[in-house]
Scaffold this active site. Sequence first.
Site, PDB file in Angstrom:
ATOM      1  N   LYS A  89     -46.628 135.894  -5.305  1.00  0.00           N
ATOM      2  CA  LYS A  89     -47.336 134.824  -6.016  1.00  0.00           C
ATOM      3  C   LYS A  89     -46.791 133.497  -5.563  1.00  0.00           C
ATOM      4  CE  LYS A  89     -50.213 133.218  -9.005  1.00  0.00           C
ATOM      5  NZ  LYS A  89     -50.736 132.410  -7.861  1.00  0.00           N
ATOM      6  N   GLN A 110     -39.719 130.222  -4.415  1.00  0.00           N
ATOM      7  CA  GLN A 110     -40.681 130.815  -5.345  1.00  0.00           C
ATOM      8  C   GLN A 110     -40.152 132.121  -5.955  1.00  0.00           C
ATOM      9  OE1 GLN A 110     -43.811 128.839  -4.951  1.00  0.00           O
ATOM     10  NE2 GLN A 110     -44.260 129.548  -7.019  1.00  0.00           N
ATOM     11  N   LYS A 113     -37.975 130.969  -8.890  1.00  0.00           N
ATOM     12  CA  LYS A 113     -38.795 130.263  -9.869  1.00  0.00           C
ATOM     13  C   LYS A 113     -39.652 131.249 -10.656  1.00  0.00           C
ATOM     14  CE  LYS A 113     -41.361 127.054  -8.057  1.00  0.00           C
ATOM     15  NZ  LYS A 113     -42.404 126.081  -7.630  1.00  0.00           N
ATOM     16  N   LYS A 125     -45.671 132.425  -0.357  1.00  0.00           N
ATOM     17  CA  LYS A 125     -46.207 131.074  -0.128  1.00  0.00           C
ATOM     18  C   LYS A 125     -47.012 131.097   1.162  1.00  0.00           C
ATOM     19  CE  LYS A 125     -45.813 126.923  -2.035  1.00  0.00           C
ATOM     20  NZ  LYS A 125     -45.420 126.561  -3.404  1.00  0.00           N
ATOM     21  N   ASP A 165     -51.247 124.108  -3.904  1.00  0.00           N
ATOM     22  CA  ASP A 165     -49.993 123.378  -3.705  1.00  0.00           C
ATOM     23  C   ASP A 165     -50.455 122.046  -3.100  1.00  0.00           C
ATOM     24  OD1 ASP A 165     -46.881 123.996  -3.757  1.00  0.00           O
ATOM     25  OD2 ASP A 165     -47.207 122.852  -1.943  1.00  0.00           O
TER      26      ASP A 165
HETATM   27  N1  GLU Z   1     -47.660 125.692  -5.843  1.00  0.00           N
HETATM   28  C1  GLU Z   1     -47.144 125.869  -7.161  1.00  0.00           C
HETATM   29  C2  GLU Z   1     -45.664 126.135  -7.103  1.00  0.00           C
HETATM   30  O1  GLU Z   1     -44.996 125.560  -6.269  1.00  0.00           O
HETATM   31  C3  GLU Z   1     -47.946 126.875  -7.989  1.00  0.00           C
HETATM   32  C4  GLU Z   1     -48.037 128.260  -7.403  1.00  0.00           C
HETATM   33  C5  GLU Z   1     -48.959 129.192  -8.167  1.00  0.00           C
HETATM   34  O2  GLU Z   1     -49.554 128.808  -9.161  1.00  0.00           O
HETATM   35  O3  GLU Z   1     -49.029 130.358  -7.734  1.00  0.00           O
HETATM   36  O4  GLU Z   1     -45.079 126.827  -7.888  1.00  0.00           O
END
Ligand code: GLU
Length: 443
Positions: A89, A110, A113, A125, A165
């Site tokens: 994701k 990510q 996070k 990503k 993003d």
């Molecule tokens: N691009 C956003 C981030 O850096 C959101 C990613 C998403 O919603 O999957 O977390």
Amino acid sequence: MSYVQKVLDEVVAKNPGQPEFIQAVTEVLHSIEPALSANPAYEKNGILERMVIPERAIIFRVPWVDDSGKVQVNTGYRVQFNSAIGPYKGGLRLHPSVTLGTIKFLGFEQIFKNSLTGQPIGGGKGGSDFDPKGKSDNEVMRFCQSFMAELFRHIGRLTDVPAGDIGVGGREIGYLFGMYKKLTNSYEGVLTGKGLQYGGSLARTEATGYGLVYMMDELLKNHNNSLEGKTVVISGSGNVAIYACQKAQQLGAKVVSMSDSNGYVYDKDGIDLAIVKDIKEVKRGRIKEYAERRPSAVYTEGKGVWSIPCDVALPCATQNELNEEDAKTLLKNGCIAVGEGANMPSTLEATEVFLGSNILFVPGKAANAGGVATSALEMSQNSMMTSWTFDEVDAKLKSIMISIYHNMANAAEEIGKKDNFVAGANIAGFKKVADAMMAQGVV
Ligand code: GLU
């Protein structure tokens, strides 16, 4: 030589020309040392060696035809970094600066996070060096269709769920979704950030910016303070910056600046967000126009937004936009808290300045996690074929941000580093993923 140093040396040797990836790995690995020495099984199981290599990285050609009939070619990427706790994701970034190293740094961040959100989502990503700036809607559509003509075979609602993003908003997600549906004959929640008519979630647009401010609010409350009456400097004027500004204003703060890659505006009376939204969301123009429309504002070309005195700084533009000098300037001007709305906006040196001072510093992987957390809520709604109200989603977002705050604060306290939220966020995010990897064997 320590386990961390051994792995870091390998990462540096094997990833030449990827400074941002090395920076992200360095920050995480150094700060999780206490968790590694407390549990030697991580080293025995090669957890770090596995974590720093993506499970899969896809690089592909994206040819498209511009409005003059000429063929243009860009490079597309999707890095599927870690699926230990859920499907990959993470967003797609469209920006001329995008390289494999950029996407790897973002995908690596990510992992932690997404883990921190408490939702079942792995890390990934993607993106391309395509520059949407100055392109017509039709050019953007043709690019997105070509991009998806390859990407579709690698993603799926239970495999990998991309989102927006930098450079990817509602328009691009719509074109990508349409092409995915056509190619697969499957109507599924394969992307998040979708339009409300076709499976999007209320409050997803606002989520990253709102979440950032919920985080700062909780942080300040836990330090006998609040956002009320505070002067806030925000960099950027994209989706994250706009909704951070909106929520900060709703909570009684005064936001005095916003910026874009050309320069920044300072508005002594406080930002009039309706003007910013009109420039950025409707006209897709430059922040410079704000000062032309608002007498209380001045525009300055170039960098320098961090020289504006403030109580709270919210870097919401892009990576490495805030360096050591900027950090020292913020400190000198009396700033008390910094929350990263962008991914890795502070350099390693700037982060050191914050951590060595009284400034309360919340790193991006915790502070901006509200966006991807709400994407996970969008996935839940899609699976259940239902949709929640704005207030329901917003309430869930707020409670997720509050629990991220307490998880990272507790993790920091446990290792005797109270208020070191870099260590706290990295350790809390790391442990869940590492333990899931151990439970799943050597795969
Ligand atoms: N691009 C956003 C981030 O850096 C959101 C990613 C998403 O919603 O999957 O977390």
